[in-house]
Design an enzyme around this catalytic site. Sequence first.
Site, PDB file in Angstrom:
ATOM      1  NE  ARG A  49     -98.960 -38.231  32.705  1.00 50.56           N
ATOM      2  CZ  ARG A  49     -99.417 -37.581  33.784  1.00 50.56           C
ATOM      3  NH1 ARG A  49     -99.266 -38.113  34.982  1.00 50.56           N
ATOM      4  NH2 ARG A  49    -100.011 -36.412  33.681  1.00 50.56           N
ATOM      5  CE1 TYR A 101     -80.488 -52.750  22.067  1.00 43.30           C
ATOM      6  CE2 TYR A 101     -81.060 -51.119  23.731  1.00 43.30           C
ATOM      7  CZ  TYR A 101     -81.088 -51.557  22.421  1.00 43.30           C
ATOM      8  OH  TYR A 101     -81.717 -50.804  21.479  1.00 43.30           O
ATOM      9  CG  ASP A 173     -83.122 -56.970  28.724  1.00 53.51           C
ATOM     10  OD1 ASP A 173     -83.957 -57.628  28.082  1.00 53.51           O
ATOM     11  OD2 ASP A 173     -82.623 -55.909  28.313  1.00 53.51           O
ATOM     12  CE  LYS A 198     -85.730 -54.637  20.192  1.00 54.27           C
ATOM     13  NZ  LYS A 198     -84.738 -54.593  21.234  1.00 54.27           N
TER      14      LYS A 198
HETATM   15  C1  LIG Z   1     -84.131 -53.591  22.078  1.00 52.52           C
HETATM   16  C2  LIG Z   1     -83.642 -53.922  23.415  1.00 52.52           C
HETATM   17  C3  LIG Z   1     -83.793 -53.046  24.478  1.00 52.52           C
HETATM   18  C4  LIG Z   1     -84.398 -51.670  24.310  1.00 52.52           C
HETATM   19  O1  LIG Z   1     -85.718 -51.721  23.891  1.00 52.52           O
HETATM   20  P1  LIG Z   1     -86.421 -50.587  22.980  1.00 52.52           P
HETATM   21  O2  LIG Z   1     -87.797 -51.096  22.836  1.00 52.52           O
HETATM   22  O3  LIG Z   1     -85.657 -50.512  21.703  1.00 52.52           O
HETATM   23  O4  LIG Z   1     -86.323 -49.311  23.733  1.00 52.52           O
HETATM   24  C5  LIG Z   1     -83.349 -53.448  25.724  1.00 52.52           C
HETATM   25  N1  LIG Z   1     -82.761 -54.656  25.910  1.00 52.52           N
HETATM   26  C6  LIG Z   1     -82.583 -55.518  24.902  1.00 52.52           C
HETATM   27  C7  LIG Z   1     -81.935 -56.828  25.162  1.00 52.52           C
HETATM   28  C8  LIG Z   1     -83.004 -55.191  23.627  1.00 52.52           C
HETATM   29  O5  LIG Z   1     -82.822 -56.050  22.619  1.00 52.52           O
END
Ligand SMILES: *Cc1c(COP(=O)(O)O)cnc(C)c1O
Length: 382
Positions: A49, A101, A173, A198
């Site tokens: 962890r 998001y 982000d 992503k």
């Molecule tokens: C998918 C996404 C998230 C969240 O990520 P997860 O891996 O699905 O928890 C946060 N911000 C953006 C812009 C995203 O596309």
Amino acid sequence: MPEYKYSTLAVHAGQYPDAQTGAVNVPIYLTSTFELDGIGASKGWDYSRGGNPTRDRLEEALKALEGGTWARVFGSGMAAITALVAPLHVGDHLICSHNVYGGTARLLDQVIKNYGIEIEYVDLTDLEALAAALKPATKLVHVETPTNPLMQLTDIAAVAELAHKAGAEVSVDNTFLSPALQSPLTLGADIVMHSTTKFLNGHSDGLGGVLVGTKPHHAEKFHLMQKAMGGILSPFESYLVLRGIKTLPLRMKQHDENGRAVAAFLAEHPKVQKIFYPGLKSHPQHELAARQQKGFGSMITMELGSREAVERFLKSLKVFLNAESLGGVESLASHSATTTHAALTEERRAEIGITQGLVRLSVGIEDKDDLIADLTQALEAI
Ligand SMILES: *Cc1c(COP(=O)(O)O)cnc(C)c1O
């Protein structure tokens, strides 16, 4: 490895041969615990962890790609955002991009708000609105640029300047562009966040998240969040992201090229009522996109007029898959109102412009002629 160019970093940062065996790939250390040499004497790891050699290598790679001095990876993008906001205290004020998001809004509104943290959504394309919202209690300004799904941009450097003057930190982000196409830290952000699910992973086969930055006290703070909150990324999924990163620059080149081609095609199509893509000259913030980003990416949103039109369009697609998420090699199309933004109320969706007729495309790396032919026949079916 700052002396190397980006594509070289993607292949080699954090991804050097294993000292013990010479294995050219980072081994997956499937172990929860580590044998100690004596009381308090570890070889660098004691319990997974707190740290795991595979995860450490991924963190090394990600900090190099974002130009940070530390990176901390988490089990999902949402776990990374949770770790980002968890250190806030009762009475602190958090400013967030007004059309983030959906999962970020769900976390802030349904969980974090209950801890006595004041959440305020501000249209961060409007710097005067930001200046008016900043106050002494503001600790963090969370930016998403481009926004999902309407592809609105925020001027990161301008936001950082205002926020820093007011004593607040800025997190960005950067999921929609990946570190290959936008570098928020060099624009003045304090922390960059990604859903590695992503573009960084790139193959739609694992979830993950990361925070990256340059401040030493943040390195410790977010390591504490890994250890104390436990939302860490597994060694196996760390490996998948490491593997994906090697081809990130190559993939992003193709995503960007296909994105531009598909957007140019859709912009001229009579069934497309509106298109949202910063790479088009018609986008109101095209100039900012050209200045702030190193490419326009492959996220495109369009208005087809009604939920029924979207339904027929999605059912007719053959190459594009009707699925949420983004950033994988395969092209996806999704209905924002019932997928990524389902957690919002209809009023809130209307407020930020997410209609029932919106479709978001994540353009993959297939041949662009096949993608355009697929879109052509699906739009004809409307
Ligand atoms: C998918 C996404 C998230 C969240 O990520 P997860 O891996 O699905 O928890 C946060 N911000 C953006 C812009 C995203 O596309």
